[in-house]
Design an enzyme around this catalytic site. Sequence first.
Site, PDB file in Angstrom:
ATOM      1  CB  CYS B  79      24.584  33.555  63.168  1.00 28.18           C
ATOM      2  SG  CYS B  79      25.140  31.967  63.803  1.00 28.18           S
ATOM      3  CB  CYS B 180      42.951  50.363  29.931  1.00 31.59           C
ATOM      4  SG  CYS B 180      43.433  49.665  28.339  1.00 31.59           S
ATOM      5  CG  HIS B 181      40.759  50.140  33.644  1.00 29.49           C
ATOM      6  ND1 HIS B 181      39.567  50.163  32.960  1.00 29.49           N
ATOM      7  CD2 HIS B 181      41.284  48.902  33.429  1.00 29.49           C
ATOM      8  CE1 HIS B 181      39.365  48.972  32.397  1.00 29.49           C
ATOM      9  NE2 HIS B 181      40.391  48.194  32.657  1.00 29.49           N
ATOM     10  CB  CYS B 222      41.040  42.703  32.524  1.00 35.63           C
ATOM     11  SG  CYS B 222      40.056  44.129  32.005  1.00 35.63           S
TER      12      CYS B 222
END
Lengths: 148, 261
Positions: B79, B180-181, B222
């Site tokens: 496809c 944290c991020h 995490c």
Amino acid sequence: MLAVAAMLGLSRAALADALRPYAIVDDAIPLSLTGADGDPARGRAVVLLRQNTCLLCHSGPFPEQRFQGDLAPNLQGTGSRWSGGQLRLRMVDASRLNPATIMPSYYRIDGLQRVAEPLRGRPILSAEQIEDVVAYLATLRDQPGKHE
Amino acid sequence: MSVSRFIAAAILATALILPHADAGEVAFSERRSGSTFMAPETQAMQSNDTANPGMLGVLDGATLWGKTIGAAEKSCASCHNDASTSMSGVAARYPAFDDTLKRPVDLEQRVNLCRVDHQRAPPLAYESRELLALTALIGRQSRGLPIAGGTDPRLTPFVDKGRATFMRRQGQLNLACTNCHDDNWYKRLAGSAITQAHPTGYPLYRLEWQGLGSLQRRLRNCMVGMRAQPYDADAPEMVELELYLMSRARGMPIETPAVRP
């Protein structure tokens, strides 16, 4: 095997029910959780053991520890900055002093979400471990002490 | 010191010492790929196709792409023809809204929907070699293209839910991803760079894993670290979190297959 599992289950349930009561006065828990003084040497071992998570965020006077975090204050001099009672509340539930803190509450089992199943109803550290760590941190003076 | 004085002092100290603390989401102009935190040796491993172990998965995926499977006796290529043309930019806009399911599906789910619906073949297990190889092949075709996650307006409520999960504290350590991020990405957890959690290179080769892994695997790492109960692979929260992270990284170039420590 089943008997052991049953015993473990029982002791976990017993532990969950048995968080020892404590009283907060100003920004401290003045009295020992266990009614006894902790042991500083055992407390140092608790702090250094990776699974207890302290050194993920904190650094300190541990020259033999290669990997230490810098998300939180260096533990050097902690005993000069805080009393034993103040250290105890900061270990037990620092969020009482600062709801935005990233310091985990090491002696708390309520108000938590999605705790990993095997750990539900258990504090991160036992009352005895908290007292040992409080006793150890109190020795971390700005002047180098015997435990450094 | 009284509690109120302590709190006042803490707020003052926070404002003075930690310019990023509680600043909310990482500022657009401050965004950095995880690769910028790595040692030069690891960066070199990623950027050189002959040294990048993730490329073995891509090659594996190219073989699977042409393999006829299932009751329909079709391959992906039957496809979609040449993946290098048809799949260009696809991974950059996933998770994407599925018209039939009326919810976002991630790339892994899309591959499996294709297998079940069009190839009449059984779905592949999460983190299986085959599924990682196919998603690595598809992801590779977007390398260098800007992430376009969450731009479909039908995705907005799901992006918002993912954001709420990212901001919600969880686990025995009672931490949220944002702690944290967003707030501390420039610091180190034990010895390791925290980073901003932009999913620019999945599936990626993690040296710690000694293998390829998906974004969901990384998220679960995490969650285990936070001592939280990990979500199941098909949990809507996982796809919403992936979607939020891709919308948060919008415009950053795809690095698949990335290498990380």
